[in-house]
Design a protein around this motif. Sequence first.
Motif, mmCIF file in Angstrom:
data_model
loop_
_atom_site.group_PDB
_atom_site.id
_atom_site.type_symbol
_atom_site.label_atom_id
_atom_site.label_comp_id
_atom_site.label_asym_id
_atom_site.label_seq_id
_atom_site.Cartn_x
_atom_site.Cartn_y
_atom_site.Cartn_z
ATOM 1 N N VAL A 80 9.041 29.891 19.793
ATOM 2 C CA VAL A 80 9.947 30.643 18.919
ATOM 3 C C VAL A 80 9.224 31.114 17.658
ATOM 4 O O VAL A 80 9.334 32.273 17.249
ATOM 5 N N ALA A 129 6.765 33.923 18.517
ATOM 6 C CA ALA A 129 7.454 35.207 18.687
ATOM 7 C C ALA A 129 7.851 35.777 17.330
ATOM 8 O O ALA A 129 7.732 36.984 17.089
ATOM 9 N N THR A 158 7.876 31.723 28.656
ATOM 10 C CA THR A 158 8.861 30.682 28.374
ATOM 11 C C THR A 158 9.591 30.277 29.652
ATOM 12 O O THR A 158 9.805 29.079 29.906
ATOM 13 N N GLU A 201 14.038 32.764 20.489
ATOM 14 C CA GLU A 201 12.903 33.681 20.464
ATOM 15 C C GLU A 201 13.371 35.097 20.127
ATOM 16 O O GLU A 201 12.718 35.817 19.359
#
Length: 369
Positions: A84, A87, A107, A126
């Motif tokens: 996360v 990203a 992912t 994300e």
Amino acid sequence: MAAVKAFFKKEPVLVVSGALAFLSVFFVPPSAAYLSYIDFRTLGILFCLMAAVAGLSGAGVFDAMARVLSQKAGTVRRLSLLLVLAAFGLSMFITNDVALITFVPLTILMLREAGQRALIITVVMETVGANLGSALTPFGNPQNLYLYSRYGMGMGEFLSITGPLCLIGLLLTAGGVLVFRLPAQNIAPKGGEAVFDRRKALFYGALFILSLLAVFRVIPWQLALAVVAAALALADRKIFKRVDYSLLVTFLFFFILVGNLGSIPAVEGWVSGLLKGRELLVSALVSQFISNVPAALMLSGFTDNWQGLLAGTNIGGLGTLIASMASLISFRLYAKSEGAKAGKYFAVFTAWNFAYLLVMLAAGLLLWR
């Protein structure tokens, strides 16, 4: 008809923007003034950035980075948080769309065995992270690049709005992952070694830097466009096919639409009056229905309050699934995965996005009222 339906389903914003631009022609007949509507600088720089990022992606740069990060995580909880945050951070430089295209498939590969709960939470966060992280820079998403060019902002002015937004977004995104208390069980790395082409990476890295120099007005955008186009023609013509031309044409249609609407006194007066003092709220609301890029293009022709418009369209990327096209990318990638629970994903996405939307709107109104 099947081909038409498929195209409409794939490019709804392009089709709608084209139809609206066509209808506006009946109210403002075509003339040489149409050329003044078009922001060629934004279109040129956007082409350069998309080409450079497509080349970097093809060289395996982002895939290699993602795999290294995921292999160092160890546990489901740490892997989720790391993906996360990655990203969130990379979206500032490679756009929210590319960040999600890079990280969501990885992912799914890495967290499939951890269960749908962990997978859905991670992909949703994300997506939130990429939408909020991309707000920081002029080249993080298309509407930022357009607004930065349209209003002739300085970098300091731009960051005075997007910096606080991004900081709050980071806290919300990381906090969201931690609140779910994902399991601390170990998870084995998957996917093998990423293919990485060093020469291509350096080549496209140089083109990306050249594009950034045009963004910050260090060099003329025409020079950057000429160099990038020539470099691709000589070294890697396949990249021309990977540029998102539908986005460029969508921009073109909206330039014509907004230019024509602004030429109609009654429409210009009504929209300007609606926006005055409410740019942040109106742009965030409009983004929920037509997404934040078209909202920025449409509303910019009726206000000089770039602060409210910049904040509102970035905040407006939260909320509905169509508020940001990047959110649709995540949903489609997840929905196609094995064992996907699209209904559950949509429920989690909607609940958290609207919760964050309200928080960000409240913060925005306090900061820039």
